[in-house]
Scaffold this active site. Sequence first.
Site, short mmCIF file in Angstrom:
data_model
loop_
_atom_site.label_atom_id
_atom_site.label_comp_id
_atom_site.label_asym_id
_atom_site.label_seq_id
_atom_site.Cartn_x
_atom_site.Cartn_y
_atom_site.Cartn_z
N LEU A 149 0.52 -1.16 -0.08
CA LEU A 149 -0.01 0.34 -0.04
C LEU A 149 0.94 1.03 -0.06
O LEU A 149 2.16 1.58 0.62
CB LEU A 149 -1.13 0.29 1.43
CG LEU A 149 -1.94 -1.34 1.50
CD1 LEU A 149 -2.73 -1.05 2.13
CD2 LEU A 149 -2.58 -1.43 0.36
N ASP A 171 0.66 5.81 -1.32
CA ASP A 171 -0.41 6.73 -0.57
C ASP A 171 -2.29 7.24 -1.67
O ASP A 171 -2.38 6.59 -1.09
CB ASP A 171 0.57 8.48 -0.75
CG ASP A 171 0.99 8.54 0.25
OD1 ASP A 171 1.28 7.30 1.85
OD2 ASP A 171 2.08 9.56 0.46
N HIS A 226 -2.73 4.22 -2.83
CA HIS A 226 -4.19 3.24 -2.43
C HIS A 226 -4.42 3.67 -0.64
O HIS A 226 -6.22 3.95 -0.56
CB HIS A 226 -3.55 1.79 -1.65
CG HIS A 226 -3.02 1.50 -2.49
ND1 HIS A 226 -2.02 1.24 -2.76
CD2 HIS A 226 -3.81 0.35 -3.46
CE1 HIS A 226 -1.47 0.40 -3.49
NE2 HIS A 226 -2.35 0.30 -4.13
N GLN A 228 -3.85 -12.28 -12.91
CA GLN A 228 -4.13 -10.78 -13.51
C GLN A 228 -2.15 -11.09 -13.93
O GLN A 228 -2.33 -10.22 -14.37
CB GLN A 228 -4.41 -9.67 -12.82
CG GLN A 228 -3.61 -9.59 -11.67
CD GLN A 228 -4.61 -8.50 -10.96
OE1 GLN A 228 -5.43 -8.75 -9.95
NE2 GLN A 228 -4.09 -6.68 -11.25
N GLY A 256 -8.83 3.43 -8.02
CA GLY A 256 -7.98 4.33 -8.15
C GLY A 256 -8.04 5.00 -10.49
O GLY A 256 -7.82 3.49 -11.15
N LYS A 290 -5.16 6.32 -11.71
CA LYS A 290 -3.82 5.89 -12.71
C LYS A 290 -4.27 4.15 -13.84
O LYS A 290 -3.22 4.52 -14.48
CB LYS A 290 -3.26 4.75 -10.95
CG LYS A 290 -1.73 5.36 -11.97
CD LYS A 290 -0.71 3.82 -11.70
CE LYS A 290 -0.54 3.45 -11.04
NZ LYS A 290 -0.13 1.39 -11.47
N GLN A 348 -8.83 0.01 -16.36
CA GLN A 348 -9.19 -1.35 -15.32
C GLN A 348 -10.68 -0.48 -14.96
O GLN A 348 -11.60 -1.43 -14.64
CB GLN A 348 -8.11 -1.38 -14.35
CG GLN A 348 -8.96 -2.45 -13.31
CD GLN A 348 -7.89 -2.39 -12.18
OE1 GLN A 348 -7.82 -3.04 -12.10
NE2 GLN A 348 -7.20 -2.02 -10.91
N VAL A 395 -2.48 9.86 -7.21
CA VAL A 395 -1.97 10.65 -6.69
C VAL A 395 -0.34 9.97 -6.97
O VAL A 395 0.26 9.27 -7.74
CB VAL A 395 -1.49 9.73 -5.14
CG1 VAL A 395 -0.83 10.74 -4.18
CG2 VAL A 395 -2.57 9.78 -4.86
O1 PAF Z 1 -5.91 -2.24 -9.28
C1 PAF Z 1 -5.49 -2.73 -8.97
O2 PAF Z 1 -5.16 -3.44 -7.76
C2 PAF Z 1 -5.39 -4.72 -8.70
O3 PAF Z 1 -5.86 -5.14 -9.98
C3 PAF Z 1 -7.72 -5.21 -8.15
C4 PAF Z 1 -7.75 -4.38 -8.53
C5 PAF Z 1 -6.83 -5.24 -6.30
C6 PAF Z 1 -7.46 -6.56 -8.15
O4 PAF Z 1 -6.46 -7.88 -7.96
#
Ligand code: PAF
Length: 287
Positions: A36, A38, A40, A64, A150, A152, A156, A179
């Site tokens: 994590l 800033d 997040h 993924q 986010g 960024k 997605q 950020v």
């Molecule tokens: O953006 C992310 O960190 C990931 O793609 C997510 C949305 C948590 C899915 O694993």
Amino acid sequence: MARPRIVRTVKALRAAVAAWRRKGDRIALVPTMGALHDGHMSLVKLARRRADRVVASIFVNPAQFAPHEDFARYPRTWKTDLARLRAENADLVFAPALAEIYPAGFATQVVLTGPALGLETDFRPHFFAGVATVVAKLLIEAMPDLALFGEKDYQQLLVIRRLARDLDLPVKIVGAPIVRERDGLALSSRNAYLSPAERAAAPTLHRVLEESAAAIRSGEAIATVLARGRGRIAGAGFKLDYLEARHAETLAPVASMKDGPVRLLVAAKIGATRLIDNVGVGRLTGR
Ligand code: PAF
């Protein structure tokens, strides 16, 4: 009870959420893969303002990542993640083991078109099926009122918005601004991979995006601006995957601001690290 409560199973997550629901609480979910930063934490803070209960999930989702990608070395920083979530008053952390999300025999994948086509998919064809499948599961498991992502990962965000709409998931998908470091580099867990020289070059991506957006706003042709931007990114030592101008809501290609609102999106590798970024160009006004 100590906060945040740590929950490892879907059953325990559902029980906690159901108890809050009985009290009429509004619940927010912040899905993460941990490490994590800033960016997040801005999602957690926004969730705190918009909901009574904040759930963060931490799950490094193997679906993924392609076999040649960085799943094994993706940063895992459980202790500091937990401390940060505690500092922001998160109520619950859902941190399932692999087999809780993908039990033996798991055989289902979300199939996507629309905003999932092109851009990231051209370079990471496995990526959005993996993201959409795990996010659909997390949304169904936590049943939050809102879930935060986010900007960024702009493509997605649009893919997940479409997913929630198309599957009638009763959740509001909320996007939050990128950020950045002081020099413009978008925060990303993968920035930890950068060597000092790569870190010094990395803000070029944002600089090119901002300068390209300004040039397009001032009336220069998008194709000319993108050609110049691509040259600058390659000249700074990146291997460019794409620098594209797309419709900000559909990601359809745009030829001019008349086709807008326009978003510029970039993905490029510096050394072994792949970075993505994007900026809004805006909408044509009064011309
Ligand atoms: O953006 C992310 O960190 C990931 O793609 C997510 C949305 C948590 C899915 O694993």
